[in-house]
Each structure stands twice: as structure tokens, then as C-alpha cells.
Motif scaffolding. Structure first.
Motif: not given
Length: 553
Positions: A297-306, A407-410
Motif C-alpha cells: 500500500d505504501i509503495l503504491r502511495f509513493a508511486v502515485v504521489t510522485i 486525500p493523498a496525505l490522509l
């Protein structure tokens, strides 16, 4: 006596909390109910702090051309100013959270605001390249502190039931600083050139310091958290990230393959970051929880945010760059940036109003999808395109930039809290990197791509320009005729006409290159949107299967 007064001034022990009003985690303020008048004051101060932190870098980034001339710097040197800001802003977040947890909120606020004010004041008297670097570095550290303070003040301004909405608003305020800086910086520069920018920055810091001294945050729970290895990790991490950031910030100016120091910086950065992560991976109480950060989940979050930060660089680099090529500057773009500012504010407010903790991926996907549509619409620019033709598309991108961030932060914050309060530092370190370095990487990527495409289009255009071609000859004569009143010699007029034709060819090549850049942004945004849509579809499928067999999804 002075020491006693100072301790009393910094004290956080004169508040009494009910059980439900205690701080959620050490380092964050308590959550008491405030009267309306105090809520309004907290909200105003929160906006003031957020804008002060955001404008610290925005004023410089919006006026690099003017500062370059005023400080007698070349393009690579002036690029160091926003780069150094990101270098210090990203790394300092590792220590700020623990500083608040161990020493409290009030010393945290007053120390960092005081340092920021002193460095800015000093730069008014020592105005060289290195003093500018020092002030930008201090601004980066203070910007990280001010963003946290602004967020906490905004959170106190709304009732507890709207706490998540207040986080979205507090996070969105600094993002509105960039268009705001471009709105009024022409007037500041008209007064006394670059000094007025620093005077304004100093004034904002003084106002923030006075506001924080006037109305303190509810105190936090303080615990002893610092360990000796924290500082070893911080040094390794800060230097490693700083070197990587320098490469991203300077690469397209000194060019990636022509400056050996870029390669040596990466050679030094990689083992430093690897050593920092290795130390943290084997610690009992890590500063950076590598096992949690390695989760899917965290890796997907990082990729999408970048990816989101990269495609959102379309506004800060590509659209502004295209308009500059077409001859428009900040003085002529006041209506343009007014619309962008209003769209940014609308994105923050609508994100807060529509926030649904159970559906945090949807607004991120919507925002990136909007960028894909707007970037494709921008990719049809010509030499007749002006700011009014880009009002709608750039408003869409500005709206998306602030709509997705909360929403990305939360999304990541809720997962960090579920895993335990010790994961908060790891999450904010990750969020700082992907948000700040992602934006810098976006500018580096788009700037490099635009340069490469400009060279390709220039070569294609120039190879078709032959002096014996009647149309080319006519354009050269027309260019010479335009300067006939000031140049009497026919040979010089013909040379000037050829120079004007070459400038026109360069301008057209740049326009075509920016169109290619817009298309690249549209493709990247579309791919990211499709990826998120696929993730949502897979999640919905798993939920349906789980519901059928009666097990949790």
C-alpha cells in the motif's frame, strides 16, 4: 531573572485537559473546545503561517529571471536557490517531529521562526550568492516548520468532528502561495528590485512570530524520544537526499552528460542512503520504519504521489514557459494567475467539503484524470496562443493540484496511525520526499524533454531554410525592412533580417517542443489514472468475492 521569564514564556504547563481533549500523539497539540472568537483567531494565524512558509520559496521561484540579473548569476547558479530550499526542507522533517515530541510546540515555533527571521534580515545586508544560498537553506527548514504549525493552527479553528477537513485545508494553504506570489511580485520588484522580496519575506516572518507569541497552541504531551543513532541516520539521510536533489535541480542546466560532478554526487548519495536505511532496518526504535515503508500500500502511495507531482509540474514549468516564449511576463499575466489562485482555493475547499475517509483514492484519480485532459488541450498551442486561451485548462490543473493533496496525505496518514504512532515520522519523511522531490523531478523531466524536443524541431526547421528559396528570401527582406529606419546599410539590413528569421524559427521550435511536453504530461497522467482505476476495480472485485464467501475483503 531573565532565565525564569524565558522558561515561563516557553511554558506549556498552564493548560488543563479533559480526557477526550488530550493530544492524539506526542508532539501534536491538545484538542480542547474553543470559543468562536478564538477559533477565528486560530484560523487566521494558520493561514498566515501557511502562506509565510509557502511564499518563502514561491517568491524566489516566480522571479528567478529578475534575481538572476540583480545578483549577477548565471542560470545554473540561480537554479541553486529553489534547489537548496528543497534540500533542507525534505531532510529536516525527520527531526522536527521528534523535536516537538521532546521539547514541545512553543519552543519549536519560536526557535524556527526566530532563525528564519534572522537569516532573512542578514541577507538584506550581505547580498551575495552564498548568503542567498544560506537564506534559502534556512527558508527550507523554516518552511517545513511553518507548514506543520499552520496545519496545527487550522486544526484548532474547526470543531473536532471536522478535524480531517481541517487537515485538508491546512495542507492546501501553502499550495496557494505560488500563484499568489506571481500576482503581487511585479509590484514588489517595481519598488526596489530584489530587496523588496526579502523585505516582504522578513515582514511575513515577523507577523508570524508575533501571531504565534500572541496565541499559543494547546500544549502537547512531551516524552524523551531522541537517541544517538537518530543523528547518525539524519546526517546520512540529509546528505544523501541533498546530493540527489542537487542533481535533479541542476542537471538540466549544466546538462546531465556534460558535468562530471553530477555522477560523483550520485555515487556518494547512493551508499549514504543505503547506509541510513540499513541502520534503520536493524534498530529497535527506528527513525524510519523500513519494513512498514516497504508494504504494498505504501509503495503504491509513493508511486502515485510522485507521478501526480510530476504531471502537476505542467503548470509551474510548461505553461509558464510557453507563455514566456510567446513574450508574456508576470506583469501581463495578472488575470491568468488570479484565475489560477482562485482555482487553487476552490480545489482546497471542495476537497475538504467532499472528503470521504472511506474513498480517498477516488479524488486522487479524478484530479490526475483532469490533468490528463487539460494537458492534452494545451498541446495544440500556436504562436497566436496567449494566456486567455489557457485560462480554463490551467484553472483545471490548479484545481487538481490542491484537490488531490489532502486525500493523498490522509491515505498514508490513516495507515500510519493504524500501524502505530511510531510510524508517523516514517510517513512524513516519505511524504516530504515524494511531494517536494517529486515536484523537482517533474520540472527536471519536463525541462529535459522540452530541451531535447526543441533541438530536434530546430534541426527539422532549419534544414528546410535555404537562402535561394524565394519565400525565405522574402522573409529576410521583410525582416530587413522592419529595421530600415535605424539601419541604412543594405548588407546589415539583410543580416538583421536573417537574424529575425532565425529567432522566429527558434520560437516555433520551442512552441512545438512545449506541445510535445504537454502531450507527454497527458500520457503520464492517463497512465496513472488507468493504474488507479485498475486498483479500484481489483479492490471492488475482491470485496464482491469476499462478500460471497463470507470472509473479510
Amino acid at each position: 531573572m531573565i532565565g525564569t521569564r524565558l522558561r515561563k514564556f516557553l511554558s506549556e504547563e498552564d493548560w488543563q485537559f479533559a480526557k477526550h481533549e488530550l493530544p492524539t500523539i506526542p508532539g501534536s497539540p491538545g484538542n480542547p473546545e474553543h470559543p468562536l472568537r478564538r477559533q477565528i483567531a486560530y484560523g487566521v494565524i494558520g493561514i498566515q503561517l501557511g502562506l509565510t512558509g509557502g511564499l518563502g520559496n514561491a517568491l524566489i521561484s516566480a522571479n528567478t529571471t529578475t534575481l538572476q540579473g540583480a545578483l549577477a548569476l548565471d542560470p545554473a547558479e540561480i537554479a541553486w536557490l529553489p534547489t537548496v530550499y528543497v534540500m533542507t526542507n525534505v531532510s529536516i522533517n525527520l527531526l522536527l517531529i521528534k523535536f516537538r515530541q521532546q521539547f514541545g510546540l512553543r519552543p519549536f515555533a519560536l526557535i524556527f521562526l526566530g532563525l528564519y527571521m534572522l537569516f532573512t534580515l542578514a541577507h538584506l545586508f550581505v547580498h551575495g550568492f552564498w548568503s542567498a544560498i544560506l537564506v534559502r537553506g534556512a527558508s527550507g527548514m523554516a518552511g517545513a516548520a511553518l507548514s506543520s504549525l499552520g496545519l496545527y493552527y487550522v486544526m484548532q479553528s474547526l470543531p473536532a468532528k471536522w478535524r480531517l477537513k481541517s487537515i485538508v485545508i491546512g495542507l492546501g494553504v501553502p499550495q496557494c502561495a505560488t500563484p499568489l506570489a506571481r500576482l503581487f511580485s511585479p509590484d514588489l520588484l517595481a519598488m526596489s528590485q530584489w530587496r523588496t522580496l526579502y523585505l516582504f519575506e522578513l515582514g511575513m516572518a515577523l507577523l508570524s512570530l508575533a501571531a504565534v507569541a500572541f496565541l499559543r497552541l494547546p500544549p502537547t504531551t512531551r516524552i524523551k524520544v531522541f537517541e544517538p543513532l537518530d543523528f547518525v541516520t539524519f546526517v546520512l539521510f540529509a546528505v544523501g537526499v541533498g546530493l540527489a536533489t542537487a542533481v535533479l535541480g541542476e542537471g538540466r542546466y549544466v546538462w546531465w552528460t556534460q558535468s562530471a560532478w553530477l555522477g560523483w554526487a550520485l555515487v556518494a548519495a547512493i551508499p549514504m542512503l543505503a547506509a541510513a536505511l540499513w541502520i534503520e532496518h536493524h534498530r529497535a526504535n527506528p527513525l524510519i520504519n523500513t519494513r512498514w515503508l516497504g508494504g504494498a500500500d505504501i509503495l503504491r502511495f509513493a508511486v502515485v504521489t510522485i507521478m501526480a507531482r510530476i504531471v502537476l509540474s505542467e503548470q509551474t514549468f510548461a505553461s509558464v514557459g510557453l507563455l514566456a516564449v510567446l513574450g508574456e511576463n508576470n506583469d501581463q499575466l495578472v488575470p491568468f494567475f488570479t484565475i489560477i489562485f482562485l482555482a487553487s482555493v476552490a480545489g482546497v475547499m471542495l476537497s475538504a467539503i467532499t472528503l470521504d475517509p472511506e474513498r480517498l483514492t477516488h479524488p486522487v484519480m479524478l484530479a490526475i484524470g483532469i490533468v490528463a485532459v487539460a494537458a492534452y488541450m494545451d498541446s495544440h498551442a500556436t504562436n497566436l496562443t496567449r494566456a486567455p486561451q489557457m485560462y480554463w485548462t490551467q484553472a483545471m490543473i490548479a484545481f487538481s493540484g490542491t484537490f488531490f493533496l489532502g486525500p493523498a496525505l490522509l491515505f498514508g496518514l490513516t495507515r500510519a496511525l493504524k500501524a502505530g504512532s511510531g510510524h508517523i515520522i516514517s510517513f512524513f519523511a516519505l511524504f516530504g520526499i515524494v511531494n517536494s522531490v517529486g515536484g523537482l523531478a517533474g520540472t527536471a523531466l519536463l525541462g529535459t524533454y522540452q530541451t531535447i524536443r526543441e533541438k530536434a524541431h530546430s534541426a527539422a526547421i532549419v534544414q528546410d531554410i535555404v537562402a535561394t528559396d524565394p519565400i525565405v528570401s522574402q522573409r529576410i527582406q521583410a525582416g530587413g525592412a522592419a529595421v530600415a529606419r535605424v539601419i541604412g546599410d543594405p548588407g546589415l539590413r539583410s543580416a538583421e533580417g536573417a537574424a529575425i528569421l532565425a529567432q522566429t524559427a527558434t520560437r516555433e521550435a520551442n512552441i512545438l517542443a512545449y506541445n510535445d511536453t504537454f502531450r507527454l504530461v497527458a500520457i503520464l497522467a492517463a497512465i496513472t489514472t488507468a493504474y488507479l482505476l485498475t486498483l479500484l476495480a481489483l479492490r471492488a472485485r475482491r470485496a464482491r468475492i469476499a462478500a460471497r464467501i463470507g470472509t473479510p475483503a
